[in-house]
Design an enzyme around this catalytic site. Structure first.
Site, short mmCIF file in Angstrom:
data_model
loop_
_atom_site.label_atom_id
_atom_site.label_comp_id
_atom_site.label_asym_id
_atom_site.label_seq_id
_atom_site.Cartn_x
_atom_site.Cartn_y
_atom_site.Cartn_z
N HIS A 305 0.85 -1.19 0.00
CA HIS A 305 0.00 0.00 0.00
C HIS A 305 0.88 1.23 0.00
CE1 HIS A 305 -3.09 2.90 1.31
NE2 HIS A 305 -3.97 2.02 0.88
N ASP A 362 -8.01 -4.25 -0.80
CA ASP A 362 -8.46 -4.73 -2.11
C ASP A 362 -8.36 -6.24 -2.24
OD1 ASP A 362 -8.89 -2.08 -3.20
OD2 ASP A 362 -6.71 -1.88 -3.20
#
Length: 431
Positions: A305, A362
């Protein structure tokens, strides 16, 4: 107590820049007067080291894996709140009272229908049109049918504008799906809750209303809450920048939808699912795929991330929710087994541990949406529905007090001055 400063030496002069601190202790050098005092600007591609605003909405600590909405840990939000309550918290800055919650829910119900004239807007799109394109276009068109709520200087008009976007965005999303499937539109049911109503509009057919299970409604609530805000990401920054021009709330939110569409932002959960589908075909096993990732010949979607350098706290919550939903709905999905094996293999590999590549939100959000029977081309639309409250909150915050038009500087490295040559004197080979 004397304000701390950072000293900058340039061209024989010394300049003191004030250091500001967040409520959680992080320092920030204030360079707002840098150009006026030195003639210099700063270069920070991607804005990874630049705070573009002061905000009180969401706190993210990527090193420690912390996410808080208005000071409330995301774990508490996920366990004890609903999406509608979370929306109020983000937008108005505090937890609502029972009366405020009831009034807000009533406003959402009163704003759930689309103007009948707007329904013809869907006819202009082909059946295979991208739902994100439809969503941004129709959201931007809402202001044409409700011009009275454009004046958000009036508090009552602002509350109606907030309710209109949050409520109508799910109706638009469901209608875009129905249009693509060649199915008749299913109107919202005022007796249903926010998330239940969306699933009703998506999957009901004439004379056979869809009744989602409590577990499905809970899972959708959780998905939307975890996506409601995430500080100054690409789409949120876009909304704030567009809003700084005193652009209306509807058009500003539409700009956020367009920014969210990108594969590196809201489209990331689609990429995760496409990766899992390729592995499920059996053309390549997990170990060989991981080896190609190490050699930078492939990309492991859903890991790592821009902000988090440890586990994404939202991923931890969604992982448990995936198991709960699959168990209660009695869904046997082989893709979840591939996802878990992929996660186990990566987390036990030094390559990923050393680079702090952990599963992000996600990685699991697509599993939730798949279990809810949401089609792949609607995944980013679902992200947008969840993110709308955050966009609204940042739009309001950016427009409170003294507004300043966002206007970044650049480091120009093009030609200083290019001589002009008349067209009839320009000779060269034709392409």
């Amino acid at each position: 107590m004397r304000t701390k400063t950072v000293k900058l030496e340039y061209d024989g002069k010394e300049l003191e820049l004030p250091v500001l601190y967040s409520t959680t202790g992080e320092g920030c050098i204030d360079i707002s007067e840098l150009r006026s005092q030195t003639g210099l600007t700063t270069l920070d591609p991607g804005f990874g080291n630049t705070a573009s605003c002061v905000s009180k909405i969401t706190y993210v600590n990527g090193e420690q894996g912390i996410l808080r909405y208005r000071g409330i840990p995301i774990e508490t939000v996920a366990e004890k709140m609903t999406f509608v309550e979370t929306a109020w918290l983000l937008i108005y800055g505090r937890l609502p009272t029972m009366a405020e919650m009831k009034a807000f829910s009533t406003r959402l119900t009163n704003n759930e229908l689309l103007h009948e004239g707007l329904l013809h807007h869907f006819d202009a799109f082909p059946p295979n049109g991208q739902p994100m394109s439809i969503l941004s276009a129709v959201v931007n068109s809402l202001i044409c049918y409700s011009p009275e709520i454009m004046d958000t200087t009036d508090e009552e008009a602002m509350r109606n504008a907030v309710a209109a976007i949050i409520s109508k965005v799910r109706t638009i999303a469901a209608f875009s799906y129905r249009k693509a499937m060649g199915l008749p539109f299913v109107y919202p049911d005022p007796a249903r809750s926010y998330c239940e109503n969306f699933l009703h509009m998506m999957f009901s057919i004439p004379h056979k209303p869809h009744q989602p299970t409590p577990e499905a409604v809970k899972a959708l609530n959780l998905f939307l809450m975890l996506h409601a805000d995430h500080e100054q990401n690409c789409s949120t920054s876009t909304v704030r920048i567009v809003g700084s021009a005193e652009t209306n709330l509807f058009s500003s939110v539409a700009s956020g939808i367009c920014a969210l569409w990108g594969k590196l932002h809201g489209g990331a959960n689609v990429a995760v699912f496409e990766m899992l589908l390729r592995l499920a075909k059996g053309d390549e096993d997990i170990n060989s795929f991981i080896e190609r990732v190490r050699k930078k010949q492939a990309r492991l979607m859903g890991f790592g991330h821009r902000v988090y350098k440890t586990f994404d706290p939202r991923a931890k919550i969604l992982k448990k929710a995936v198991f709960d939903l699959l168990e209660t709905e009695r869904i046997n999905d082989p893709l979840i087994n591939i996802a878990l094996k992929l996660e186990e293999t990566a987390l036990n590999d030094d390559y990923f541990r050393e680079r702090h590549l952990y599963p992000n939100v996600d990685f699991y959000s697509g599993m939730i949406l798949r279990a809810l029977r949401i089609p792949l081309n609607m995944y980013t639309v679902m992200f947008a529905i969840g993110r709308v409250p955050g966009w609204i909150a940042h739009w309001r915050e950016g427009n409170e007090g003294t507004r300043r038009l966002a206007r970044p500087r650049q480091l120009y490295q093009g030609p200083v001055e290019t001589p002009f040559i008349p067209l009839d004197l320009r000779h060269g080979e034709e392409n």
